[in-house]
Write a protein that holds these residues in place. Sequence first.
Motif, PDB file in Angstrom:
ATOM      1  N   ASN A  69       0.629  -0.942  -0.086  1.00 21.46           N
ATOM      2  CA  ASN A  69      -0.189   0.287   0.056  1.00 21.46           C
ATOM      3  C   ASN A  69       0.472   1.385   0.294  1.00 21.46           C
ATOM      4  OD1 ASN A  69      -2.498  -1.989  -0.004  1.00 21.46           O
ATOM      5  ND2 ASN A  69      -2.441  -1.525   2.782  1.00 21.46           N
ATOM      6  N   THR A  70       1.452   1.353  -0.647  1.00 24.69           N
ATOM      7  CA  THR A  70       2.694   2.769  -0.895  1.00 24.69           C
ATOM      8  C   THR A  70       2.912   2.674  -2.464  1.00 24.69           C
ATOM      9  OG1 THR A  70       4.564   1.382  -0.387  1.00 24.69           O
ATOM     10  CG2 THR A  70       4.167   2.552   1.338  1.00 24.69           C
ATOM     11  N   GLU A  71       3.030   4.292  -3.183  1.00 23.28           N
ATOM     12  CA  GLU A  71       3.110   4.298  -3.745  1.00 23.28           C
ATOM     13  C   GLU A  71       4.649   4.498  -4.465  1.00 23.28           C
ATOM     14  OE1 GLU A  71       0.788   7.591  -5.469  1.00 23.28           O
ATOM     15  OE2 GLU A  71      -0.458   6.185  -6.208  1.00 23.28           O
ATOM     16  N   ILE A 123      13.815  -2.050 -16.586  1.00 22.55           N
ATOM     17  CA  ILE A 123      12.355  -0.847 -16.763  1.00 22.55           C
ATOM     18  C   ILE A 123      12.481   0.199 -15.847  1.00 22.55           C
ATOM     19  CG2 ILE A 123      11.589  -2.561 -15.785  1.00 22.55           C
ATOM     20  CD1 ILE A 123       9.049  -2.465 -17.092  1.00 22.55           C
ATOM     21  N   ARG A 124      11.946   1.720 -15.783  1.00 20.25           N
ATOM     22  CA  ARG A 124      11.586   2.045 -14.436  1.00 20.25           C
ATOM     23  C   ARG A 124       9.799   1.804 -14.539  1.00 20.25           C
ATOM     24  NH1 ARG A 124      13.177   8.559 -14.163  1.00 20.25           N
ATOM     25  NH2 ARG A 124      15.517   7.179 -13.760  1.00 20.25           N
ATOM     26  N   CYS A 125       9.257   1.350 -12.994  1.00 18.84           N
ATOM     27  CA  CYS A 125       7.934   0.976 -13.170  1.00 18.84           C
ATOM     28  C   CYS A 125       7.621   2.902 -11.377  1.00 18.84           C
ATOM     29  CB  CYS A 125       7.406   0.031 -12.468  1.00 18.84           C
ATOM     30  SG  CYS A 125       8.487  -1.156 -13.520  1.00 18.84           S
ATOM     31  N   TYR A 126       6.238   2.929 -12.214  1.00 17.25           N
ATOM     32  CA  TYR A 126       5.631   3.888 -11.070  1.00 17.25           C
ATOM     33  C   TYR A 126       4.680   3.095 -10.966  1.00 17.25           C
ATOM     34  CZ  TYR A 126       8.829   6.691 -13.419  1.00 17.25           C
ATOM     35  OH  TYR A 126       9.852   7.960 -13.874  1.00 17.25           O
ATOM     36  N   GLY A 127       3.973   2.901  -9.426  1.00 14.42           N
ATOM     37  CA  GLY A 127       2.677   2.576  -9.199  1.00 14.42           C
ATOM     38  C   GLY A 127       3.035   2.041  -7.612  1.00 14.42           C
ATOM     39  N   GLU A 128       1.340   1.495  -7.439  1.00 18.81           N
ATOM     40  CA  GLU A 128       1.438   0.717  -5.508  1.00 18.81           C
ATOM     41  C   GLU A 128       1.608  -0.355  -5.308  1.00 18.81           C
ATOM     42  OE1 GLU A 128      -1.833   1.941  -4.421  1.00 18.81           O
ATOM     43  OE2 GLU A 128      -2.721   1.063  -2.631  1.00 18.81           O
ATOM     44  N   VAL A 129       2.230  -0.351  -5.168  1.00 21.01           N
ATOM     45  CA  VAL A 129       2.725  -1.890  -4.139  1.00 21.01           C
ATOM     46  C   VAL A 129       1.568  -2.372  -3.484  1.00 21.01           C
ATOM     47  CG1 VAL A 129       4.551  -3.651  -3.199  1.00 21.01           C
ATOM     48  CG2 VAL A 129       5.070  -0.714  -3.887  1.00 21.01           C
ATOM     49  N   ARG A 130       1.153  -3.760  -4.100  1.00 15.60           N
ATOM     50  CA  ARG A 130       0.364  -4.545  -3.306  1.00 15.60           C
ATOM     51  C   ARG A 130       0.964  -5.704  -2.625  1.00 15.60           C
ATOM     52  NH1 ARG A 130      -5.176  -3.661  -6.176  1.00 15.60           N
ATOM     53  NH2 ARG A 130      -4.721  -1.878  -7.345  1.00 15.60           N
ATOM     54  N   ARG A 131       0.147  -6.660  -1.918  1.00 17.27           N
ATOM     55  CA  ARG A 131       0.819  -7.813  -1.321  1.00 17.27           C
ATOM     56  C   ARG A 131      -0.596  -8.647  -2.202  1.00 17.27           C
ATOM     57  NH1 ARG A 131       4.153  -9.090   2.136  1.00 17.27           N
ATOM     58  NH2 ARG A 131       3.595  -7.078   3.231  1.00 17.27           N
ATOM     59  N   GLU A 137       3.955  -7.242  -5.021  1.00 15.24           N
ATOM     60  CA  GLU A 137       3.534  -6.910  -7.048  1.00 15.24           C
ATOM     61  C   GLU A 137       3.262  -5.630  -6.790  1.00 15.24           C
ATOM     62  OE1 GLU A 137       0.425  -9.620  -8.009  1.00 15.24           O
ATOM     63  OE2 GLU A 137       2.015 -11.242  -7.422  1.00 15.24           O
ATOM     64  N   LEU A 138       3.556  -5.407  -8.115  1.00 18.39           N
ATOM     65  CA  LEU A 138       2.801  -4.047  -8.507  1.00 18.39           C
ATOM     66  C   LEU A 138       1.557  -4.182  -9.793  1.00 18.39           C
ATOM     67  CD1 LEU A 138       5.881  -1.845  -9.695  1.00 18.39           C
ATOM     68  CD2 LEU A 138       4.692  -1.303  -7.373  1.00 18.39           C
ATOM     69  N   TYR A 139       0.543  -4.133  -9.645  1.00 12.68           N
ATOM     70  CA  TYR A 139      -0.363  -4.088 -10.281  1.00 12.68           C
ATOM     71  C   TYR A 139      -0.649  -2.745 -11.123  1.00 12.68           C
ATOM     72  CZ  TYR A 139      -2.866  -7.507  -7.212  1.00 12.68           C
ATOM     73  OH  TYR A 139      -3.150  -8.699  -6.926  1.00 12.68           O
ATOM     74  N   HIS A 140      -0.322  -3.137 -12.584  1.00  7.70           N
ATOM     75  CA  HIS A 140      -0.801  -1.885 -13.922  1.00  7.70           C
ATOM     76  C   HIS A 140       0.057  -1.064 -13.599  1.00  7.70           C
ATOM     77  CE1 HIS A 140      -3.607  -3.512 -16.760  1.00  7.70           C
ATOM     78  NE2 HIS A 140      -3.904  -3.875 -15.767  1.00  7.70           N
TER      79      HIS A 140
END
Length: 718
Positions: A69-71, A123-131, A137-140
Amino acid sequence: MDGNPNKLYTSPMTTLDQTPITQLRGIGAKMRDKLARVGIATIQDVLFHLPLRYMDRTRISPIAGLQGNTEVVIEGEIRGTDVVFGRRRSLICKVQDNTGLITLRFFHFTAAQRNNLTSGARIRCYGEVRRGGAGLELYHPEYELLGEQSSKPLAQNLTPVYPASEGLTQYRLRTIAEQALALLNDANLEELLPNELLSIEGSTSRSNTQQQTSLAEALRFLHQPPASAAVELLAEGLHPAQQRLALEELLAHHLSLQQLRQQIRQHQGPAFAAHTELRGALLKHLPFELTGAQQRVCEEIAQDIAQPVPMLRLLQGDVGSGKTVVAALASLQAIGSGYQAAVMAPTEILAEQHRLNFEAWFTPLDITVVWLTGKLKGKAREVQLERIANGSAQLIVGTHALFQDDVIFHKLGLTVIDEQHRFGVHQRLALREKGPASEPSHQRSVPHQLIMTATPIPRTLAMSVYADLDFSVIDELPAGRTPVNTVAIADQRREEVVQRIRGACGEGNQAYWVCTLIEESETLEAQAAEVTASELALLLPELRIGLVHGRLKPKEKIQVMAAFKAGELDLLVATTVIEVGVDVPNASLMVIENPERLGLAQLHQLRGRVGRGSIASHCVLLYSMPLSQRAKERITVMRQTNDGFVIAEKDLALRGPGEVLGTRQTGELNLRIADLERDAHLLEQVKATASALMTHHPSKVAPIIRRWLGNKERYGQV
Ligand code: ADP
Ligand code: MG
C-alpha cells in the motif's frame, strides 16, 4: 517534456484569462473540446485546475525495502515475462534490482506490450505496491523501458494527478500545466490582494504560521510541489498554498454578493408608512396573539419597508413557527400604501393553501386576492393577468409562474418568497426586476423582498451563501404546542401501526401516512402510494381515506387537500408532495414509511405537518431493516429533538454543506477550489478582508470577482 517551453509566446499585454489554450503547443480543436468538458478554456483555467493529489517520483526505492500500500518508483532489470492463467489471465513480469525481486502484474495487455518486456531490459516502474499471490506485486504500473542510457533523470517535484476525463491522460494534463506555468508571470496574472491582506492565518495547529503567499507562488507550488512539501496538509487541502487560493475564491463570491446588495440598495425602494388600522383589523380577527418572536420580526420588517431602500431579508423560522402571518402583516403595509404584494410558493398545493389563508384574512378587509399558477391557462389566465396589470389585484399568490415575462404588475411593492430553499438566486433576481412598470426603467424602484425559509441555515454558512441578505429569526413556537412524540418502529410491526391509526381516527383526529421517494421516480412513488392506500382501505374499512401524490392533476390534489382540511377525510395517504407548508391543525398522527430514505431536513419538514394544534401529536418512523449507520443516526436525532435549528446543525455535521443547502445553492456558488465545509474557518477572515478591500482598495473588487466568477450573467443583470 520536449522542446523549450519558453519559446511559447503571448503578448505581454494579454492576461492569462484572455489567452485561449489553443495558444499552447499541440492543442487543436479536438483537444480544446476535451478540455472544455473539464471547464478549461483559457491558460488561467489550466492554472486553476489543481491536482487532486500527488505522487512522489523523486526517488527510487530499493525493492527489498518495499511495503504494501505505498506508491513507489523502482528500477531494475527484467528477469522474465509470462502469461499466466490463474483465476484471471494476467501478464506477469519479474523485475530485479541489486536488493531483490518483485512482480509486475497486468490484467489488460497487448501482444506488443508483452513482447517489449524482454528479459535483460532495464525498466523503471511507477505504481502501488500490493500484497498479491506471489508476495509483493505492482499492479498495472506505469513504466518506461530505459534502453541503454541507464540514468534517466528522476522527477524534481512531486508529480501531480489532475482531475481528468475521457480522452485526457495525466501525461497530457501535466504537459499542458507545465506549459501554462512557463507562461505565468506577475504581469499576466496580477496579484490582486494587497500585501497587508495577504497573510493567511494558519488553518490548523500544524501550520500555525503567518504565511505571505502570492497567487502566482501558490499556483506554482501546487502544480509542482517540491519533494519536501507537507504532503499530509496537501492531501487535506489545508496547505497554506491551497488556503491562499480558497480564501481568494471565497472572497470573490462574498464580494460579488455584497456588490449585488449594494447595487440593489442604490435603487429606490417604495417607502411604506405603517398602516395601523389595517394591521389592527387583521390582528383582531386572528384566533391567536402573535408570539414575542413574531412581533419582533414584524417590527424589523416594518422598519425596513418604511425606508426608501429595497429590503432584502431572509426570515428563518422553524416549521409551524407562524411565518405566514408575518408575511401577511408586511403585505398589509404595502397594500395600505397603494402598492401590490406578491406571495410566491414553490408548489401548487402550498400556493393554494396561502390563497385560502390570505383570502380568509384579507377579504374582510376589502382587499382583493388573486392567484396565478402555471396550470392556469387560456382565458382564466388572461383575466388574472389583466387584474394584476391594472392594479385591481392587491395581493397576488402564486407559484414560480409569477416570474414569467408576460406577468406585468401594476405597482409591485413587496415580494414574499416562501420556502426559499427551492428557489435560486436567479429567480430571486427575476422578481426583483418586476418593479412598477409605470415608471421609466432608469428610475424604476425595486420592490422589497422577504424570503422565508423553514430550513435553518447555520450562521457561518448563511453568511457566505446569502451575503446579500439581512436576517430575521423566529426562535419561538406559538404557545400551547405540544412537542411531537416520535417513535421508530420496524416494518415487522406494521400491524400495530395500523391499529394506532384506527385508534387516533376513532377519537376524531386525523392522520397522515407518508410513502417516501423511491429512487427519485415520481411514477413509482405514486404507484407505491396507491398500493398502500388500497391496502389500508382493506385493513381500515371504517375510515375515509384520501390519496395525494405528484401524478395527480393540480386540481385533484387541491380537492383532496381541501377535503382533508375540512375534516371530510380521516386518513391521508400521501407522497412527499405534502412536505412543505401544509397546515391541518387537527392532524395529530403521522406515519412515515421508510424514513431511512430521507434526509434530516426533509424528515423534519414532514413531521412539522403534525403538532400544529394543542392535542398531543405522534410521529411513527416505520423503517425497514437493515438500517445503515447514517440512517440510524438520523432516526436517533429525530427521536431526540423537535428543534429545527438543532436538527440543522446535526444535518450539517452528518452531510456537509453541499447537501444541506441543496445543489442549487452550492451549485450556484460553483466553487472550484474552496470547500465550504473544509474552509469554514476562513469565512470570518473572508468577511473582514472583503470589507477592508471595499473600503481601502475598491479598484480591486471587480477584478477579483471577474477572475473567479467570470462575467456571469447573474452579476451583470442587476
Ligand atoms: P410556518 O412558519 O411553518 O409557515 P404557519 O404560518 O403555517 O407556519 O403557521 C402554523 C400554524 O400556526 C397556523 O395554523 C397558524 O395559523 C398558527 N399560528 C401562527 N401564529 C400563531 C400564534 N402566534 N399562536 C398560535 N397559532 C399561531
Ligand atoms: Mg409556511
